[in-house]
Structures are given as C-alpha cells and as structure tokens.
Scaffold this motif. Sequence first.
Motif, PDB file in Angstrom:
ATOM      1  N   ALA A  73       0.814  -1.208   0.000  1.00 19.44           N
ATOM      2  CA  ALA A  73       0.000   0.000   0.000  1.00 19.44           C
ATOM      3  C   ALA A  73       0.851   1.264   0.000  1.00 19.44           C
ATOM      4  CB  ALA A  73      -0.932  -0.009   1.213  1.00 19.44           C
ATOM      5  N   LEU A  74       1.934   1.263   0.771  1.00 22.20           N
ATOM      6  CA  LEU A  74       2.749   2.472   0.913  1.00 22.20           C
ATOM      7  C   LEU A  74       3.748   2.662  -0.218  1.00 22.20           C
ATOM      8  CD1 LEU A  74       3.585   2.510   4.743  1.00 22.20           C
ATOM      9  CD2 LEU A  74       1.955   3.954   3.522  1.00 22.20           C
ATOM     10  N   HIS A  75       4.340   1.555  -0.677  1.00 23.24           N
ATOM     11  CA  HIS A  75       5.490   1.674  -1.581  1.00 23.24           C
ATOM     12  C   HIS A  75       5.275   1.029  -2.945  1.00 23.24           C
ATOM     13  CE1 HIS A  75       7.402   3.088   1.993  1.00 23.24           C
ATOM     14  NE2 HIS A  75       7.491   1.906   2.571  1.00 23.24           N
TER      15      HIS A  75
ATOM     16  N   GLU B 189      12.450   2.017  -1.030  1.00 26.72           N
ATOM     17  CA  GLU B 189      13.320   1.647  -2.148  1.00 26.72           C
ATOM     18  C   GLU B 189      13.841   0.220  -2.065  1.00 26.72           C
ATOM     19  OE1 GLU B 189      16.402   4.567  -2.143  1.00 26.72           O
ATOM     20  OE2 GLU B 189      15.070   6.211  -2.745  1.00 26.72           O
ATOM     21  N   GLY B 190      13.411  -0.535  -1.041  1.00 30.89           N
ATOM     22  CA  GLY B 190      13.928  -1.892  -0.863  1.00 30.89           C
ATOM     23  C   GLY B 190      13.671  -2.792  -2.052  1.00 30.89           C
ATOM     24  N   ALA B 191      12.450  -2.720  -2.601  1.00 32.49           N
ATOM     25  CA  ALA B 191      12.121  -3.592  -3.729  1.00 32.49           C
ATOM     26  C   ALA B 191      13.010  -3.296  -4.933  1.00 32.49           C
ATOM     27  CB  ALA B 191      10.648  -3.435  -4.097  1.00 32.49           C
ATOM     28  N   LYS B 192      13.347  -2.038  -5.132  1.00 31.50           N
ATOM     29  CA  LYS B 192      14.212  -1.691  -6.261  1.00 31.50           C
ATOM     30  C   LYS B 192      15.582  -2.336  -6.112  1.00 31.50           C
ATOM     31  CE  LYS B 192      15.757   2.239  -9.071  1.00 31.50           C
ATOM     32  NZ  LYS B 192      17.101   1.697  -9.295  1.00 31.50           N
ATOM     33  N   LEU B 193      16.084  -2.408  -4.873  1.00 31.85           N
ATOM     34  CA  LEU B 193      17.390  -3.041  -4.658  1.00 31.85           C
ATOM     35  C   LEU B 193      17.378  -4.492  -5.107  1.00 31.85           C
ATOM     36  CD1 LEU B 193      18.279  -0.481  -3.199  1.00 31.85           C
ATOM     37  CD2 LEU B 193      19.159  -1.915  -1.344  1.00 31.85           C
ATOM     38  N   VAL B 194      16.329  -5.221  -4.735  1.00 30.78           N
ATOM     39  CA  VAL B 194      16.313  -6.636  -5.112  1.00 30.78           C
ATOM     40  C   VAL B 194      16.032  -6.804  -6.600  1.00 30.78           C
ATOM     41  CG1 VAL B 194      13.872  -7.197  -4.642  1.00 30.78           C
ATOM     42  CG2 VAL B 194      15.641  -8.910  -4.239  1.00 30.78           C
ATOM     43  N   ARG B 195      15.224  -5.915  -7.172  1.00 26.26           N
ATOM     44  CA  ARG B 195      14.961  -5.977  -8.616  1.00 26.26           C
ATOM     45  C   ARG B 195      16.242  -5.762  -9.418  1.00 26.26           C
ATOM     46  NH1 ARG B 195      10.249  -1.523  -8.356  1.00 26.26           N
ATOM     47  NH2 ARG B 195       8.685  -2.715  -7.195  1.00 26.26           N
ATOM     48  N   ASP B 196      17.089  -4.845  -8.932  1.00 24.29           N
ATOM     49  CA  ASP B 196      18.311  -4.488  -9.655  1.00 24.29           C
ATOM     50  C   ASP B 196      19.482  -5.403  -9.317  1.00 24.29           C
ATOM     51  OD1 ASP B 196      16.842  -2.424 -10.714  1.00 24.29           O
ATOM     52  OD2 ASP B 196      17.736  -0.853  -9.469  1.00 24.29           O
ATOM     53  N   GLY B 197      19.279  -6.394  -8.462  1.00 28.16           N
ATOM     54  CA  GLY B 197      20.353  -7.320  -8.121  1.00 28.16           C
ATOM     55  C   GLY B 197      21.384  -6.758  -7.164  1.00 28.16           C
ATOM     56  N   VAL B 198      21.077  -5.611  -6.529  1.00 20.12           N
ATOM     57  CA  VAL B 198      22.039  -4.968  -5.632  1.00 20.12           C
ATOM     58  C   VAL B 198      22.349  -5.849  -4.430  1.00 20.12           C
ATOM     59  CG1 VAL B 198      22.392  -2.978  -4.095  1.00 20.12           C
ATOM     60  CG2 VAL B 198      21.364  -2.653  -6.365  1.00 20.12           C
ATOM     61  N   THR B 199      21.341  -6.610  -3.940  1.00 20.89           N
ATOM     62  CA  THR B 199      21.519  -7.423  -2.740  1.00 20.89           C
ATOM     63  C   THR B 199      21.828  -8.886  -3.047  1.00 20.89           C
ATOM     64  OG1 THR B 199      19.113  -7.755  -2.600  1.00 20.89           O
ATOM     65  CG2 THR B 199      20.063  -5.921  -1.346  1.00 20.89           C
ATOM     66  N   SER B 200      22.057  -9.183  -4.310  1.00 22.68           N
ATOM     67  CA  SER B 200      22.455 -10.531  -4.709  1.00 22.68           C
ATOM     68  C   SER B 200      23.964 -10.679  -4.614  1.00 22.68           C
ATOM     69  CB  SER B 200      22.003 -10.821  -6.143  1.00 22.68           C
ATOM     70  OG  SER B 200      20.601 -10.770  -6.261  1.00 22.68           O
ATOM     71  N   LEU B 201      24.450 -11.910  -4.603  1.00 17.91           N
ATOM     72  CA  LEU B 201      25.885 -12.142  -4.643  1.00 17.91           C
ATOM     73  C   LEU B 201      26.447 -11.518  -5.912  1.00 17.91           C
ATOM     74  CD1 LEU B 201      28.103 -13.611  -3.027  1.00 17.91           C
ATOM     75  CD2 LEU B 201      27.797 -15.559  -4.568  1.00 17.91           C
ATOM     76  N   GLY B 202      27.482 -10.708  -5.771  1.00 20.97           N
ATOM     77  CA  GLY B 202      28.026  -9.960  -6.897  1.00 20.97           C
ATOM     78  C   GLY B 202      27.473  -8.558  -7.000  1.00 20.97           C
ATOM     79  N   GLY B 203      26.396  -8.267  -6.243  1.00 12.16           N
ATOM     80  CA  GLY B 203      25.838  -6.925  -6.218  1.00 12.16           C
ATOM     81  C   GLY B 203      26.618  -6.021  -5.278  1.00 12.16           C
ATOM     82  N   ARG B 204      26.185  -4.776  -5.186  1.00 11.05           N
ATOM     83  CA  ARG B 204      26.903  -3.799  -4.365  1.00 11.05           C
ATOM     84  C   ARG B 204      26.897  -4.162  -2.889  1.00 11.05           C
ATOM     85  NH1 ARG B 204      24.884   0.475  -1.606  1.00 11.05           N
ATOM     86  NH2 ARG B 204      22.899   0.417  -2.732  1.00 11.05           N
ATOM     87  N   ILE B 205      25.792  -4.734  -2.368  1.00  9.71           N
ATOM     88  CA  ILE B 205      25.698  -5.049  -0.944  1.00  9.71           C
ATOM     89  C   ILE B 205      24.905  -6.356  -0.787  1.00  9.71           C
ATOM     90  CG2 ILE B 205      23.777  -3.382  -0.783  1.00  9.71           C
ATOM     91  CD1 ILE B 205      26.070  -4.498   2.118  1.00  9.71           C
ATOM     92  N   PRO B 206      25.570  -7.496  -0.931  1.00 18.34           N
ATOM     93  CA  PRO B 206      24.869  -8.774  -0.796  1.00 18.34           C
ATOM     94  C   PRO B 206      24.228  -8.917   0.594  1.00 18.34           C
ATOM     95  CG  PRO B 206      27.016  -9.093  -1.785  1.00 18.34           C
ATOM     96  CD  PRO B 206      26.981  -7.679  -1.303  1.00 18.34           C
ATOM     97  N   VAL B 207      23.000  -9.397   0.609  1.00 15.74           N
ATOM     98  CA  VAL B 207      22.262  -9.599   1.858  1.00 15.74           C
ATOM     99  C   VAL B 207      21.867 -11.065   1.976  1.00 15.74           C
ATOM    100  CG1 VAL B 207      20.191  -8.994   3.175  1.00 15.74           C
ATOM    101  CG2 VAL B 207      21.410  -7.226   1.882  1.00 15.74           C
ATOM    102  N   ASN B 208      22.117 -11.623   3.153  1.00 10.99           N
ATOM    103  CA  ASN B 208      21.819 -13.029   3.452  1.00 10.99           C
ATOM    104  C   ASN B 208      22.569 -13.985   2.528  1.00 10.99           C
ATOM    105  OD1 ASN B 208      20.253 -12.581   5.715  1.00 10.99           O
ATOM    106  ND2 ASN B 208      18.319 -12.548   4.601  1.00 10.99           N
ATOM    107  N   THR B 209      23.887 -13.826   2.510  1.00 10.40           N
ATOM    108  CA  THR B 209      24.710 -14.744   1.734  1.00 10.40           C
ATOM    109  C   THR B 209      24.655 -16.159   2.289  1.00 10.40           C
ATOM    110  OG1 THR B 209      26.656 -14.130   3.053  1.00 10.40           O
ATOM    111  CG2 THR B 209      26.300 -12.948   0.974  1.00 10.40           C
TER     112      THR B 209
END
Length: 396
Positions: free
Chosen positions: A155-157, A317-337
């Motif tokens: 609803a918000l984002h 902006e969280g969804a944009k990070l995952v869409r752009d692969g920023v939080t994936s391995l090899g991205g700018r800031i991997p999350v939950n490796t």
Amino acid sequence: MSGDIAVLGAGMHPWGKWGRSFVEYGTVAARAALADAGIDWRDVQAVVGADTVRGGYPGYVAGATFARALGWQGARVTSVYAACASGAQAIGAARAQILAGLADVVLVVGADAAPKGFFAPAGGERPDDPDWLRFRVLGATNPAYFALYARRRMALHGDTVDDFARVKVKNAALGALNPNARYRKAVTAEEVAASAVVADPLRLLDICATSDGAAALVLTGMDFARRHGVPDPVRIRAVSTITPTFPRTVLDLPDIATDSAVAVEPPPESFRASLARAAYEEAGIGPEEVSLAEVYDLSTALELEWYEDLGLCGPGEGAKLVRDGVTSLGGRIPVNTSGGLASFGEAVPAQAIAQVCELTWQLRGVSGARQVEGARVGITANQGLFGHGSAVVAVR
C-alpha cells in the motif's frame, strides 16, 4: 580502550528437523567452534548460553547446560533470553566480560529443537502477556503478522508479490551453496507463486520454517588473539541491543495496538532503524562502508524492510534493490549470503549467532562459492518479541 573483541572460532550444527535434544546440537556447534579457534575446552573461562525456553527446564539455564555437556571445568556461566535476539544478547554479555577483564576466552552457544509448525505461546491463562493476548484475542499467528506487513509495503510503496518472490529466489540460490542450510535447493519465482497461500499475499515459500540447529562462537580479547598467533582476526566492533522509544505508531509483534497512531505523527526513525543506527555509531562507520549484511528474513517482505532500516537505501526503495540485483551475490551489498532464515528456518537462540558465524567466514574469505569478494565489514540485524532487537558489526 578499544571496544573490539576477536572472533577466533565459529561453528555450527546443520539446521533441519533432526528429532534430538538441543543440547546435542549445541555441543556439536561448540566443539566445532573450539576446533576452529584451536582452543582447548579447558582453557575456556566463561560460557554464555542463549536460552532455549521451549526445550524444558535445562533450556532456562543454557550456559550451565552446555558447560555440563562439554564437561564441568570451572568456567563461569551466564544464560540470556531476548527472544529472536537472544544470540546477539549472548554475544554482548560475552563481550562485556572480555572488555571488563573478567575473562580472556568466552564460548557463546545457542541451540534449539523447535516445535513443528508456527510458534505459539506457552499454555496457561496469562491476560497480561501480549504474546498470549494476540493469539487469544485476534488469533494472530506470526504468518498473519508477516502478511499485514507485506500488505502495508504494497500500500505504501507499491511492492508486489513478484518483488517478494525475488527475495526468496535470491536466498534459496545462496542457501543451496551452504552445507549448514536446511533447504539446499534453488527455486524459481514460478515455484514461489505456485506454493500454497499461507496468509495473503504471502505464500509458503515466502515464510521461513521452524528448525533444529545450533551455532557457537569463541570470543577473546585482542591481546589473547595475538598471543594465540592470530594477529589479524575478525573483530566484533559493535553490539546494539537498544529498546524502542515512544511513540510506536507501527505495529510490531506481539503488540496488537500502537501507542498513539491516530493522534501522533510517526517518529522519524523506526525501532529497527534505531538498532542499526546505534550499531553504526558505536562502530564508527556508516552503511556505505558495509560489504554484506545478514538480516532477519522471517518473511520475504520483512527482508525488504531491513534494507531500508539498515540504511542501504531510502524508505520505500527496498524492492528496487532486489529488482536491480544490488543485494544478490556480486551486487553492491549482498544480503543473506548464508541463505537467510529462508534457507535455514528459525532456531531461535542460535540464529543471531549463526549470522555472526556467516560474517566471520565471509570476512575471512573462506565462504567458497558464496564468497563476497573483498568483504571487510558486515552487519547483522534481528528483532525479537517484547522490545528486543539487535545489530552486530564485524570487521576485518
């Protein structure tokens, strides 16, 4: 005086549903951490156990439980409980003893043998217990709460179920590379969408399971580490366990009402964001310096919220990070490796410790196929019931 302490050893018992005592799991993890550190059990001066409340009486005195299982040798013991932040509280207690000069070598252990299905409050009539009330009054299980939070983000984002599925796909791919993970199978977005609806809009693969498992750390003073032949160990630089502040205008488990959501504007900083801010301030760093993060992904939507709470992006902006692969391995800031709770499930006293194990291995550069190249700084984040929460910063 430096606030750093050294992580000399990290060990785990694989997550799963093994049908055995949490004491067995914790003992395996403790011995693995001691072996990793090259420390004899008899040289450990203190044991801090994260409580396993659902495990019966021994769980309430977890420090002594593990000291006994490893063999009484005179070490002082401490037991802590802070719901899902218990492991970080245990690390904080160990750190305080080291920095106070009470111990050079401290073993931290958390383990659980979790019940099948979602967590429910203990039996009995407790009308002054908000956790009991939310089940009795609302029937609000944890997945129902996760779904409400997901709907709020939608609803918000403008987040979508496809965004949530991307988080699961990312974490499952990393969990498939982790020998300690319970679920070691990559999944597709189509498989997430085809899984059963648990609490709309979240499906079975959007929500973490409950698991058996254990994690342990051997923590020491910096001088001891150098004498032990480890001149440049992974170091814990900050442990944040601060509490919320009024007003609280967004519902957080187990509460079923806010302080003053109608009459008061939301505060500029959420509780979860304040946990991260306190950790950054103590460590003397900012989110731009973080190489990787391990966050408390009880659901896929909650992981997106953590991106914002940790300052990895702006609000919404969280969804944009995952869409752009920023939080994936090899991205700018991997999350939950590690694969996150999506791949491990909840073993409540162990999970915050397990996050620091993952940071330790990543900062050492020994994580194999899931290694973050050049990792130097990592942060963890957890939230527990009753105003508990934590963030830990580790550096190399």
